[in-house]
Motif scaffolding. Sequence first.
Motif, PDB file in Angstrom:
ATOM      1  N   GLU A  33       0.847  -1.200   0.000  1.00  0.00           N
ATOM      2  CA  GLU A  33       0.000   0.000   0.000  1.00  0.00           C
ATOM      3  C   GLU A  33       0.877   1.242   0.000  1.00  0.00           C
ATOM      4  N   GLU A  34       0.692   2.072  -0.998  1.00  0.00           N
ATOM      5  CA  GLU A  34       1.448   3.316  -1.109  1.00  0.00           C
ATOM      6  C   GLU A  34       0.596   4.488  -0.626  1.00  0.00           C
ATOM      7  N   VAL A  35       1.253   5.458  -0.044  1.00  0.00           N
ATOM      8  CA  VAL A  35       0.624   6.721   0.323  1.00  0.00           C
ATOM      9  C   VAL A  35       1.060   7.704  -0.759  1.00  0.00           C
ATOM     10  N   LEU A  36       0.111   8.188  -1.534  1.00  0.00           N
ATOM     11  CA  LEU A  36       0.465   8.938  -2.732  1.00  0.00           C
ATOM     12  C   LEU A  36       1.248  10.221  -2.485  1.00  0.00           C
ATOM     13  N   ASN A  37       1.029  10.855  -1.357  1.00  0.00           N
ATOM     14  CA  ASN A  37       1.799  12.078  -1.089  1.00  0.00           C
ATOM     15  C   ASN A  37       3.071  11.807  -0.282  1.00  0.00           C
ATOM     16  N   ASN A  38       3.369  10.524  -0.041  1.00  0.00           N
ATOM     17  CA  ASN A  38       4.588  10.138   0.670  1.00  0.00           C
ATOM     18  C   ASN A  38       5.008   8.744   0.184  1.00  0.00           C
ATOM     19  N   LYS A  39       5.450   8.684  -1.051  1.00  0.00           N
ATOM     20  CA  LYS A  39       5.759   7.396  -1.685  1.00  0.00           C
ATOM     21  C   LYS A  39       6.965   6.731  -1.046  1.00  0.00           C
ATOM     22  N   SER A  40       6.920   5.409  -1.037  1.00  0.00           N
ATOM     23  CA  SER A  40       7.982   4.642  -0.397  1.00  0.00           C
ATOM     24  C   SER A  40       9.286   4.739  -1.188  1.00  0.00           C
ATOM     25  N   PRO A  41      10.417   4.641  -0.490  1.00  0.00           N
ATOM     26  CA  PRO A  41      11.720   4.644  -1.174  1.00  0.00           C
ATOM     27  C   PRO A  41      11.830   3.499  -2.183  1.00  0.00           C
ATOM     28  N   LEU A  42      11.186   2.366  -1.888  1.00  0.00           N
ATOM     29  CA  LEU A  42      11.233   1.226  -2.803  1.00  0.00           C
ATOM     30  C   LEU A  42      10.525   1.552  -4.121  1.00  0.00           C
ATOM     31  N   LEU A  43       9.363   2.199  -4.050  1.00  0.00           N
ATOM     32  CA  LEU A  43       8.661   2.596  -5.271  1.00  0.00           C
ATOM     33  C   LEU A  43       9.507   3.577  -6.064  1.00  0.00           C
ATOM     34  N   LEU A  44      10.067   4.571  -5.394  1.00  0.00           N
ATOM     35  CA  LEU A  44      10.873   5.576  -6.082  1.00  0.00           C
ATOM     36  C   LEU A  44      12.146   4.979  -6.678  1.00  0.00           C
ATOM     37  N   LYS A  45      12.697   3.965  -6.019  1.00  0.00           N
ATOM     38  CA  LYS A  45      13.897   3.296  -6.530  1.00  0.00           C
ATOM     39  C   LYS A  45      13.590   2.539  -7.824  1.00  0.00           C
ATOM     40  N   TYR A  46      12.473   1.803  -7.829  1.00  0.00           N
ATOM     41  CA  TYR A  46      12.162   0.955  -8.972  1.00  0.00           C
ATOM     42  C   TYR A  46      11.355   1.643 -10.066  1.00  0.00           C
ATOM     43  N   ASN A  47      10.799   2.795  -9.775  1.00  0.00           N
ATOM     44  CA  ASN A  47      10.047   3.541 -10.779  1.00  0.00           C
ATOM     45  C   ASN A  47      10.502   5.002 -10.778  1.00  0.00           C
ATOM     46  N   PRO A  48      11.785   5.235 -11.088  1.00  0.00           N
ATOM     47  CA  PRO A  48      12.324   6.594 -11.006  1.00  0.00           C
ATOM     48  C   PRO A  48      11.817   7.529 -12.101  1.00  0.00           C
ATOM     49  N   VAL A  49      11.283   6.980 -13.185  1.00  0.00           N
ATOM     50  CA  VAL A  49      10.815   7.823 -14.287  1.00  0.00           C
ATOM     51  C   VAL A  49       9.462   8.438 -13.954  1.00  0.00           C
TER      52      VAL A  49
END
Length: 184
Positions: A33-49
């Motif tokens: 579960e992601e919080v859209l205004n505070n995205k996880s470091p894992l999401l940002l790492k794997y979806n940097p674009v």
Amino acid sequence: MAEVKLFGTWFSPFSRIIEIALKLKGVKYEFIEEVLNNKSPLLLKYNPVYKKISMLLHDGKPICETLVILEYIDETWEGPSIWPRDPYERATAHFKAKFFDENCVLAMWKVCWSKGEEKEKLKEECTQVPKILESTLSSKKFFGLGETIRMVDVTGNFVAYWFGILQELAGLQVFHKREISQCR
């Protein structure tokens, strides 16, 4: 056993569509579960674009964008086919799924957040969407060109589920409550 993680939110129709596809294929996965205004470091790492959901992580390899993820799921795991095998039917299914994405959800969201003359114009456009969808069924039972459920039917499912909520937010009466409940 392959590690499968789906990054999404409980309220996202796109996350739900991917979950349905994984369940149809019998794939075990972890929902993150992601919080859209505070995205996880894992999401940002794997979806940097794009830095957004939905994202599927399969054995450390990220796959982004709903329709791309759905195609990947269908080609990667055994189980019932969720996209047609025939190239023409598959292209038609992709077109319809994209139509649902771009014309149904996006149009309703725009109505919800617009004002004045723009809102009235967008409301009129929204009332045309169900007519277009109905015309694509012709004599078939499902949108996916046949008598069995395909992914285009799953992607269209959120229209019936969320349309009632969105039309209330938008102050729009496209379907009556009875019609919506029959779609669910």
